[in-house]
Design a protein around this motif. Structure first.
Motif, PDB file in Angstrom:
ATOM      1  N   CYS A  80       0.791  -1.234   0.000  1.00 31.48           N
ATOM      2  CA  CYS A  80       0.000   0.000   0.000  1.00 31.48           C
ATOM      3  C   CYS A  80       0.822   1.282   0.000  1.00 31.48           C
ATOM      4  O   CYS A  80       0.272   2.363  -0.239  1.00 31.48           O
ATOM      5  CB  CYS A  80      -0.977  -0.004   1.178  1.00 31.48           C
ATOM      6  SG  CYS A  80      -2.342  -1.160   0.946  1.00 31.48           S
ATOM      7  N   VAL A  99      -5.364  -5.726   4.091  1.00 37.38           N
ATOM      8  CA  VAL A  99      -5.029  -4.577   4.933  1.00 37.38           C
ATOM      9  C   VAL A  99      -5.241  -4.939   6.400  1.00 37.38           C
ATOM     10  O   VAL A  99      -6.371  -5.151   6.844  1.00 37.38           O
ATOM     11  CB  VAL A  99      -5.870  -3.346   4.555  1.00 37.38           C
ATOM     12  CG1 VAL A  99      -5.516  -2.162   5.449  1.00 37.38           C
ATOM     13  CG2 VAL A  99      -5.652  -2.984   3.090  1.00 37.38           C
ATOM     14  N   PRO A 102      -4.946   0.364   8.247  1.00 36.40           N
ATOM     15  CA  PRO A 102      -4.744   1.418   7.247  1.00 36.40           C
ATOM     16  C   PRO A 102      -3.472   2.206   7.534  1.00 36.40           C
ATOM     17  O   PRO A 102      -3.234   2.632   8.666  1.00 36.40           O
ATOM     18  CB  PRO A 102      -5.993   2.291   7.395  1.00 36.40           C
ATOM     19  CG  PRO A 102      -7.038   1.368   7.955  1.00 36.40           C
ATOM     20  CD  PRO A 102      -6.279   0.439   8.864  1.00 36.40           C
ATOM     21  N   GLU A 114      -1.761   4.754  -0.325  1.00 38.18           N
ATOM     22  CA  GLU A 114      -2.653   3.633  -0.056  1.00 38.18           C
ATOM     23  C   GLU A 114      -3.932   3.756  -0.876  1.00 38.18           C
ATOM     24  O   GLU A 114      -4.423   2.765  -1.441  1.00 38.18           O
ATOM     25  CB  GLU A 114      -2.986   3.581   1.437  1.00 38.18           C
ATOM     26  CG  GLU A 114      -3.884   2.422   1.828  1.00 38.18           C
ATOM     27  CD  GLU A 114      -4.068   2.338   3.327  1.00 38.18           C
ATOM     28  OE1 GLU A 114      -3.642   1.335   3.919  1.00 38.18           O
ATOM     29  OE2 GLU A 114      -4.626   3.294   3.907  1.00 38.18           O
ATOM     30  N   ARG A 115      -4.467   4.963  -0.957  1.00 32.71           N
ATOM     31  CA  ARG A 115      -5.695   5.178  -1.731  1.00 32.71           C
ATOM     32  C   ARG A 115      -5.502   4.766  -3.186  1.00 32.71           C
ATOM     33  O   ARG A 115      -6.349   4.095  -3.787  1.00 32.71           O
ATOM     34  CB  ARG A 115      -6.119   6.643  -1.639  1.00 32.71           C
ATOM     35  CG  ARG A 115      -7.433   6.968  -2.359  1.00 32.71           C
ATOM     36  CD  ARG A 115      -7.821   8.424  -2.175  1.00 32.71           C
ATOM     37  NE  ARG A 115      -7.901   8.762  -0.753  1.00 32.71           N
ATOM     38  CZ  ARG A 115      -7.071   9.604  -0.140  1.00 32.71           C
ATOM     39  NH1 ARG A 115      -6.114  10.229  -0.828  1.00 32.71           N
ATOM     40  NH2 ARG A 115      -7.206   9.846   1.150  1.00 32.71           N
ATOM     41  N   LEU A 118      -5.350   0.898  -3.424  1.00 26.97           N
ATOM     42  CA  LEU A 118      -6.616   0.201  -3.157  1.00 26.97           C
ATOM     43  C   LEU A 118      -7.649   0.443  -4.243  1.00 26.97           C
ATOM     44  O   LEU A 118      -8.520  -0.410  -4.474  1.00 26.97           O
ATOM     45  CB  LEU A 118      -7.156   0.618  -1.787  1.00 26.97           C
ATOM     46  CG  LEU A 118      -6.271   0.242  -0.589  1.00 26.97           C
ATOM     47  CD1 LEU A 118      -6.964   0.593   0.723  1.00 26.97           C
ATOM     48  CD2 LEU A 118      -5.899  -1.236  -0.620  1.00 26.97           C
ATOM     49  N   ALA A 126     -10.038  -6.636   4.544  1.00 23.80           N
ATOM     50  CA  ALA A 126      -9.688  -6.028   5.823  1.00 23.80           C
ATOM     51  C   ALA A 126      -9.768  -7.091   6.904  1.00 23.80           C
ATOM     52  O   ALA A 126     -10.557  -8.039   6.802  1.00 23.80           O
ATOM     53  CB  ALA A 126     -10.637  -4.875   6.145  1.00 23.80           C
ATOM     54  N   THR A 131     -11.839  -1.860  10.297  1.00 27.47           N
ATOM     55  CA  THR A 131     -10.894  -1.517   9.245  1.00 27.47           C
ATOM     56  C   THR A 131     -11.613  -1.369   7.909  1.00 27.47           C
ATOM     57  O   THR A 131     -11.316  -0.448   7.131  1.00 27.47           O
ATOM     58  CB  THR A 131      -9.799  -2.589   9.142  1.00 27.47           C
ATOM     59  OG1 THR A 131      -9.137  -2.691  10.402  1.00 27.47           O
ATOM     60  CG2 THR A 131      -8.790  -2.238   8.064  1.00 27.47           C
ATOM     61  N   LEU A 135     -11.574   2.044   5.695  1.00 21.31           N
ATOM     62  CA  LEU A 135     -11.063   2.114   4.325  1.00 21.31           C
ATOM     63  C   LEU A 135     -12.095   2.699   3.374  1.00 21.31           C
ATOM     64  O   LEU A 135     -11.765   3.516   2.500  1.00 21.31           O
ATOM     65  CB  LEU A 135     -10.639   0.726   3.854  1.00 21.31           C
ATOM     66  CG  LEU A 135      -9.426   0.112   4.564  1.00 21.31           C
ATOM     67  CD1 LEU A 135      -9.227  -1.321   4.098  1.00 21.31           C
ATOM     68  CD2 LEU A 135      -8.169   0.931   4.311  1.00 21.31           C
ATOM     69  N   HIS A 139     -11.029   6.333   1.894  1.00 23.44           N
ATOM     70  CA  HIS A 139     -10.538   6.276   0.517  1.00 23.44           C
ATOM     71  C   HIS A 139     -11.651   6.283  -0.536  1.00 23.44           C
ATOM     72  O   HIS A 139     -11.354   6.178  -1.730  1.00 23.44           O
ATOM     73  CB  HIS A 139      -9.672   5.030   0.328  1.00 23.44           C
ATOM     74  CG  HIS A 139      -8.450   5.024   1.196  1.00 23.44           C
ATOM     75  ND1 HIS A 139      -7.648   6.129   1.377  1.00 23.44           N
ATOM     76  CD2 HIS A 139      -7.883   4.037   1.943  1.00 23.44           C
ATOM     77  CE1 HIS A 139      -6.644   5.839   2.185  1.00 23.44           C
ATOM     78  NE2 HIS A 139      -6.769   4.571   2.551  1.00 23.44           N
TER      79      HIS A 139
END
Length: 350
Positions: A80, A99, A102, A114-115, A118, A126, A131, A135, A139
């Motif tokens: 990520c 993940v 995060p 990371e965004r 993903l 997750a 989580t 996310l 994101h």
């Protein structure tokens, strides 16, 4: 299910640097293999999630060597933070990001990386419902692309304990885990009878470990608070057996595998109310106490209650014992992951 390539940190089996993420990766690889999946590990050395140039190049070469359409489960710690490596392979490979926590929770400067990763992969897994929600919210991910595969736990015998005075904090000694907060809280209850073990890796943040050692000495707690380093096997089991209360004062915690490990042994939990911790403890017959994160006074007050109230100890031990048979094993975790991998397709949300 087709062959599964699993990208993991090279220190996955390093006994001096245990982590929940590494433990999760190792167990699901074993469980998937036991279920008949051809698991091919790709262990990549590097200072993840901020690797040096050679580590990036090594990961890029490893992915480029995989055939078109190969199914790849990527540990989020590795993947990520390097969209420049991962994104070019999207569409050619079936990429699923796993993940554990995060990246933005510990380092906000990594959130944009990371965004990008993903949004490029075909599905996201997750390790806790918290989580997954985090996310999606952070994101802008479609909820249908984010799946949950919570950690499992092995059955274990009930811990006999040490009469209520045995406290245990389990996790790498890092600011995230909050051992400094615990030492300060223990100083506030130094007039009670207790001992506390800080068990976990001491090599991830040596400066923090030195600060915690200094605080122990400054508070006059030498001999009562012991930093043991990481423990495994019989030594860890003996430590669990002697524990009456698991104390987890984490500043950030996506799930908290050590909590379910404690509950599997009937050990109650005192924890900071962060991340996925409330989901583990539940809202009925709660086998522990939650306190506001970062609040030393609240942590000390909860410790004082535990040490002063035998009735509370008995109540929480009973609740922890009742929780034991409800905990899922690792085979459930592996089955969830296998289902996600089987449904993922390049460029198509799983």
């Amino acid at each position: 299910m087709r062959d599964l390539h699993v990208v993991v940190p090279a220190d996955i089996d390093d006994p001096t640097l245990p982590s929940g993420g590494n433990a999760y990766d190792r167990r699901v690889c074993r469980e998937l293999a036991a279920a008949g999946v051809s698991v091919r590990e790709v262990a990549v050395a590097g200072a993840w999630p901020r690797p040096e140039r050679p580590a990036r190049a090594s990961l890029a070469r490893a992915l480029a060597a995989l055939p078109d359409g190969a199914a790849v489960l990527l540990d989020g710690l590795v993947a990520c933070g390097v969209p420049d490596v991962i994104v070019p392979e999207a569409g050619r490979l079936v990429l699923v990001a796993l993940v554990h926590l995060p990246l933005g929770e510990e380092d906000a400067t990594l959130a944009s990386f990371e965004r990008e990763v993903l949004h490029a992969v075909d599905a996201v897994v997750a390790t806790s419902p918290w989580t997954a929600r985090r996310l999606v919210a952070a994101h802008g991910l479609p909820a249908g692309r984010v799946h949950v595969a919570t950690p499992g736990v092995d059955p274990a015998p009930l811990a006999p304990g040490s009469g209520g005075a045995g406290l245990l904090c389990l996790g790498s000694l890092t600011p995230t885990k909050g051992q400094d907060l615990l030492v300060d809280a223990l100083a506030a209850v130094a007039d009670r009878s207790w001992t506390c073990g800080l068990v976990g890796a001491v090599g991830r943040d040596p400066e923090y470990v030195a600060a915690v050692r200094g605080a122990i000495s400054a508070h006059g707690l030498d001999g009562r608070v012991e930093i043991t380093g990481p423990l495994v096997g019989d030594a860890l089991e003996a430590t669990f057996a002697a524990a009456d209360l698991l104390v987890q004062p984490s500043r950030v915690e996506a799930y908290g595998m050590v909590v379910t490990e404690a509950l599997a042994r009937g050990i109650p939990v005192l924890a900071a109310d962060v991340g996925g911790m409330p989901e583990i403890l539940g809202d009925q017959d709660v086998p522990g106490i939650l306190v506001p994160p970062g609040d030393v006074d609240a942590l000390a007050a909860a410790l004082r209650r535990w040490l002063d109230e035998p009735g509370l100890q008995a109540e929480l031990r009973q609740a922890a014992a009742l929780r034991r048979p409800t905990l899922d094993g690792w085979e459930v975790t592996a089955r969830c992951l296998a289902q996600v991998m089987a449904s993922a397709r390049p460029g198509t949300p799983a």
